[in-house]
Structure formats: C-alpha cells, structure tokens
Write a protein that holds these residues in place. Structure first.
Motif, PDB file in Angstrom:
ATOM      1  N   ASP A   1       1.238  -1.023  -0.493  1.00 62.27           N
ATOM      2  CA  ASP A   1      -0.318  -0.042  -0.084  1.00 62.27           C
ATOM      3  C   ASP A   1       0.559   1.426  -0.084  1.00 62.27           C
ATOM      4  O   ASP A   1       0.640   2.599  -1.062  1.00 62.27           O
ATOM      5  CB  ASP A   1      -0.812  -0.074   1.707  1.00 62.27           C
ATOM      6  N   THR A   2       2.202   1.041   0.777  1.00 62.70           N
ATOM      7  CA  THR A   2       2.757   2.716   1.132  1.00 62.70           C
ATOM      8  C   THR A   2       3.584   2.501  -0.415  1.00 62.70           C
ATOM      9  O   THR A   2       3.502   3.318  -0.800  1.00 62.70           O
ATOM     10  CB  THR A   2       4.342   1.695   1.777  1.00 62.70           C
TER      11      THR A   2
ATOM     12  N   ARG B   1      -9.723   2.554   9.531  1.00 57.25           N
ATOM     13  CA  ARG B   1      -8.903   2.085   7.952  1.00 57.25           C
ATOM     14  C   ARG B   1      -9.150   4.091   7.501  1.00 57.25           C
ATOM     15  O   ARG B   1     -10.022   4.587   7.612  1.00 57.25           O
ATOM     16  CB  ARG B   1      -9.931   1.261   7.175  1.00 57.25           C
ATOM     17  N   GLU B   2      -8.136   3.879   6.696  1.00 54.70           N
ATOM     18  CA  GLU B   2      -8.045   5.505   6.107  1.00 54.70           C
ATOM     19  C   GLU B   2      -7.518   4.912   4.537  1.00 54.70           C
ATOM     20  O   GLU B   2      -7.604   4.244   3.638  1.00 54.70           O
ATOM     21  CB  GLU B   2      -6.961   6.358   7.047  1.00 54.70           C
ATOM     22  N   GLY B   3      -7.574   6.612   3.666  1.00 51.82           N
ATOM     23  CA  GLY B   3      -7.054   6.179   2.416  1.00 51.82           C
ATOM     24  C   GLY B   3      -6.120   5.513   1.973  1.00 51.82           C
ATOM     25  O   GLY B   3      -5.549   5.934   2.161  1.00 51.82           O
ATOM     26  N   GLY B   4      -5.889   5.040   0.755  1.00 51.74           N
ATOM     27  CA  GLY B   4      -5.004   3.909   0.235  1.00 51.74           C
ATOM     28  C   GLY B   4      -4.304   2.941   1.049  1.00 51.74           C
ATOM     29  O   GLY B   4      -3.671   2.288   0.738  1.00 51.74           O
TER      30      GLY B   4
ATOM     31  N   ASN C   1       3.602  10.104  -2.807  1.00 47.45           N
ATOM     32  CA  ASN C   1       2.331  10.901  -1.958  1.00 47.45           C
ATOM     33  C   ASN C   1       2.290   9.985  -0.321  1.00 47.45           C
ATOM     34  O   ASN C   1       2.345   8.707  -0.702  1.00 47.45           O
ATOM     35  CB  ASN C   1       1.222   9.564  -3.270  1.00 47.45           C
ATOM     36  N   ARG C   2       1.769  10.573   0.197  1.00 44.88           N
ATOM     37  CA  ARG C   2       2.210   9.839   1.858  1.00 44.88           C
ATOM     38  C   ARG C   2       0.700   9.275   2.294  1.00 44.88           C
ATOM     39  O   ARG C   2      -0.630   9.346   1.908  1.00 44.88           O
ATOM     40  CB  ARG C   2       1.993  10.712   2.630  1.00 44.88           C
ATOM     41  N   LEU C   3       0.666   7.632   2.499  1.00 45.30           N
ATOM     42  CA  LEU C   3       0.163   6.743   2.941  1.00 45.30           C
ATOM     43  C   LEU C   3      -0.493   7.447   4.073  1.00 45.30           C
ATOM     44  O   LEU C   3       0.127   7.512   4.935  1.00 45.30           O
ATOM     45  CB  LEU C   3       0.213   5.705   2.924  1.00 45.30           C
ATOM     46  N   ALA C   4      -1.677   7.156   4.338  1.00 46.69           N
ATOM     47  CA  ALA C   4      -2.539   8.288   5.054  1.00 46.69           C
ATOM     48  C   ALA C   4      -1.690   7.492   6.450  1.00 46.69           C
ATOM     49  O   ALA C   4      -1.457   6.214   6.931  1.00 46.69           O
ATOM     50  CB  ALA C   4      -4.014   7.838   5.731  1.00 46.69           C
TER      51      ALA C   4
END
Length: 547
Positions: free
Chosen positions: A84-85, A130-133, A394-397
C-alpha cells in the motif's frame, strides 16, 4: 534574479565571541513527535537541549487526528502495508526505507503503550481504523480523533522527567551553524544560532544536531497546519548548503471544515474510513466516478476530484455526509470533530459537513537516510522536516507519525553513538557580517499574506509551467527586498524562511515536467518514467544545484 536566495547564508550578522554560548552534547530543534522521541533517545547518551519556537505542544504532531499505521492484527500483513505504501508513493518510495519503517512499526506501538499512551481499544484488542489508500484496518488511534495530542502529551511528560533534557520554549532557531561558516560541501554542523524571548541571540554549540522542525503549511492560504508551520526546516538546511529533497511534494488533505471567514480545521481521513461519503451541491456522490476505492482513494486523487467537482458545479466546497453513521456513534468515535462542527451549528447527525482541500503535509525536506543522516556531518533530520524516501510522491495516510517514531529513535541512537565514539566538535570562534541593505522596506504582513495566496493559486493542487514561472518571478522580486535585510524578531525571520522555501519549492515544481502523486501538472498530465527519481537541491553562493 536568484542571487539573494543563493548568497544569503545567515539571517543575522554576529560575532560569536560576543554572543552568550550554551554547550550541549545534542541539540534537537523542534518539539513534535519526532523531536521529542529523538531527544528522549539521545538523553540516554548525553546532555540534550530541545528548542522550540513556541510552547512545547505547538506542533503539527499535536493536531494529528487519524493515528499511526501499523500491522497489529493477524488478518493483516506487513507485505500488504508495504504494498500500500509503495503504491501510494507512485514509484518514488525507497523500498529499503519502506520495509524498515513498516516492519518496525508494531514494536513502536507496543513501546508507546508501555510508556502510557492510551490507544483506543475494541472487544478484541486495539481498535483499528481504516484510511485512504490502505487495504486493511490498521490505524491505531487514541481519544477517538486526538491521537496526536495524546501521543505528544505522553512524550512531553517523559521528556520533562529526563534530567539530561532541557526544554527551551519560545526559542527560535534562526540558522544552523557550520564549520566552515559558509556551509556547503565539506562543512559540518556544530549547532545553531537561536533567539530567546528573554535572553536574545544565543549560540548553542552542539556535538550533534537533530533537526525536527518540520511543517510548511503556512506557505499556502488554505492549510490545516498551526501558525508555527512556516517551513523553517527547509530554509535552514538550504542556507547551510544541505540537500533538500523533493520540496515540490506537498500533500493536500481533501477534507477540511469549510466555513467562510473561519480558519480551516481538519476533518480526519478516518471519517471516510468509517464510511462517510463525499457529495456535491446536488447531493451526488461523485468519488465512485474518479477511483475504484471511491472516498478511500489516495489523498491526491480525492483532492483533485473535489476541485474538479467544485469547478463543474460552481461552488467553493463539497460536502461530507456522515448522517448514516448515526449522531451518537459519530460523536463517540470523533469527539473533537463533532465539537468543531457543532461550534458552527452543524449537527453531523442531521447536516452535511462542508469541506474543502488544504495544504497538509510536506513530503519533501532535508535529505536523510534510514539513520537520519544528512549530507552535512553532525546534522541528523527526522519528522516532517526530513525526506527519508518513505513517502515517495504521496504519503499514505497515518504513515507519518509512525515514521517520526521509528526514524527519530534511530536519530537519537546515532547521535549517541557519535558521542561515544568521540565524534562531533564544538565550533571555533568566527564572525559573520551581512552587507547592509540599501533597498526600501516592504510590509511584512502584506508579503506574508500575498505569498500564501500566490502559492495557493499557482503552486497548489493543480500546477502549470507559466504560473510556476510567474511565481518564481514574484518570489524573487520580494526576496530582493526582504532577504537583503536583517530583522530582530520572529515575524521577519518567518517571512524570510517562507520566501526561501517558496523559491525552492517552486523551482523544483517547475523542473518536474510530469504528473506524479501530489505533484499535478496541468500542462504535463502524464507520468513520465524518466522522472521516477528524487530531486535533491542545494545552494552554493553562485548557483542552484539540482541533482
């Protein structure tokens, strides 16, 4: 045109033999989660001074709502979190850094629990959001939506209990001091010039310095950041000749509470993780048309979708719909956000919440490795003011707070190991004199406000080459009338730092002729494989070096 930013090494002239001197083993600049954790670790090896320009709780960390991303459930996996990251990083995340931080995250969650952080619990252990991405529930949170406050308070209390840590509040770090003083290639960091409200200018001499003064949101008119986030870390490193990596990568949060005339307050991504929908003015749920993950798409996707939907419907905002979650359930899970909404007579149980994107997290910063080392010996960096390569484009939440803990602890260890090895030195005596200004003085408040509006319009969520060139032209003009002066107060120094950072950010945004992650170029809308790399920028007295 660029000479002012390249030639300015220190914000003030000084004669070191006439300044009050303070000696310490380790100097930590910044009091967010990264700075506090680094200071605590370094205190095991020697004397530590932590300086912060406001109060110790004045940081981006304190206002973080979502939580810390970590694999804490057997149904989840490290491989999934890594994937995901990497996917969110859009080809620019460093695999080794990602593997290290993600693998270390669970241990740091356990350590924080042992130190007294009361994370929210469910029936079967930690309550995981749970958050975006994210493809799984792995967000550890505290007090519902006040994770940053709870975590910061525990770290502050632990730091205050350490006899070998001294905390200097209201102490503004102007510049990193290097030997030789001009900085750049071959120079070592030997401390910092600071200004204390009570004691004035001081020279804090340190064998090791840890920079954790991140946060740059105040460069943009719309921001979730507190007023202290004026891009000081980027500017300090740049003036010292250190490498700044990927400064064009500013992440914009899709959802901040939009009330005309009021400051923007964050509406955590965790709200969408709990099932909230995004609606336009017609009540249409639009995110399903932009991404397969809908409201849980990466932040850059959601932010651009909101802008596009606003343009299509001719409005200044869209809406977050949480009514189906239930009034009591929402207030229990997100007590702080619920209070914010009700302050403006918005009842989340019955009303739609107006939201708008805003500048949120600076992905770029002082280039650092897994140990926090920069290209300047004696200087380590961690937190939002650094760029380890974890976040890529782009940073994963919720990866930021866990990165702060992981790399800050390592920074403290590396600083301690350097002390034990006898590395690091105290600076020699030297003087520095800036040439007097012959130009007229501009109104600093006007420059600050105009700069923020300019950055929002031209270096915001959607960018274009001609607008970036225009920004550089304007910033360089202001710089000639602001960077040539010496000020004796934080207001002037902050504007100088903001202009310097705006110059570096805009220059790198103009050079990156593609769209990738948070950097969206309207004139170059495609991702270019040639640009799957970092931009490292540093100054010499005569030229800007971009590698």
């Amino acid at each position: 045109m660029n000479s002012t930013f390249l030639q300015r090494r220190y914000l003030v002239s000084f004669q070191s033999r006439r300044l009050p001197h303070i000696f310490t083993d380790v100097l930590v600049i910044g009091s967010g989660v990264a700075g506090l954790r680094a200071a605590i670790e370094a205190s095991r090896y020697g004397q530590v001074i932590l300086v912060t320009k406001g109060q110790v709780i004045d940081s981006n960390s304190y206002f973080a709502q979502g939580g810390l991303a970590a694999v804490m459930d057997s149904s989840d996996s490290l491989a999934s979190h890594v994937a995901d990251t990497m996917a969110t990083g859009c080809g620019m995340s460093d695999p080794a850094v990602v593997e290290h931080v993600i693998s270390a995250a669970p241990d740091h969650i356990r350590e924080m629990r042992e130190w007294g952080v009361a994370f929210d619990m469910g029936d079967n252990g930690l309550s995981l959001g749970r958050e975006g991405g994210h493809s799984a529930h792995r967000i550890v949170h505290a007090a519902g939506d006040a994770t940053g406050r709870v975590l910061t308070e525990v770290l502050v209390e632990r730091a205050r209990q350490c006899e070998s840590i001294k905390i200097f509040e209201s102490c503004f770090a102007l510049d990193l001091v290097t030997d030789p003083p001009a900085g750049g290639s071959g120079a070592s960091c030997v401390g910092a010039i600071t200004y204390h409200e009570r004691y004035g200018l001081q020279f804090i001499r340190a064998r090791q310095t840890i920079l954790a003064a991140g946060g740059a949101g105040m460069l943009w008119r719309e921001s979730t950041n507190p007023p202290i986030a004026t891009a000081d870390a980027i500017a300090m490193v740049f003036r010292a000749g250190g490498a700044v990596s990927d400064p064009e990568m500013m992440q914009f949060h899709p959802t901040t509470l939009y009330v005309a005339g009021a400051t923007r307050s964050l509406i955590s991504e965790a709200v969408r993780g709990e099932g909230a929908f995004l609606l336009d003015r017609k009540g249409h749920r639009f995110m399903t048309e932009y991404h397969e993950m809908a409201e849980l798409a990466p932040r850059d996707v959601v932010s651009r979708a909101i802008l596009q939907q606003m343009a299509q419907t001719g409005t200044t905002h869209v809406y977050l719909d949480v009514r189906h979650l239930g009034e009591e359930a929402f207030a229990a899970r997100f007590p702080q956000i619920d209070r914010q909404c009700r302050h403006f007579e918005i009842n989340p149980g019955t009303d739609l919440i107006p939201v708008h994107p805003a500048a949120h997290y600076m992905i770029g910063g002082a280039r650092s490795d897994l140990d926090g080392r920069t290209n300047l010996p004696g200087l380590l960096a961690c937190g939002e003011g650094s760029c380890s390569g974890l976040h890529g484009a782009n940073r994963l939440a919720s990866n930021s707070l866990i990165e702060a803990l992981v790399i800050a602890r390592r920074c403290g260890q590396v600083a301690g190991e350097a002390l034990a090895a006898g590395n690091g030195q105290y600076a020699k005596e030297f003087d520095w004199a800036n040439a007097p200004s012959t130009r007229t003085e501009l109104d600093l408040t006007d420059i600050r406000n105009s700069l923020r509006s300019l950055m929002w319009r031209n270096v915001g969520i959607v960018r274009r080459g001609d607008r970036l060139s225009e920004t550089l032209e304007i910033v360089n003009f202001w710089g000639r009338y602001v960077l040539d002066k010496e000020f004796y107060g934080t207001a002037g120094w902050e504007v100088q730092n903001m202009l310097t950072s705006a110059y570096v950010i805009s220059e790198c945004a103009l050079r990156r002729t593609e769209t990738r992650g948070v950097h969206y170029r309207e004139d170059f809308p495609q991702t270019d494989p040639v640009w799957a790399r970092h931009q490292n920028v540093r100054r010499t007295e005569y030229q800007l070096v971009v590698e």
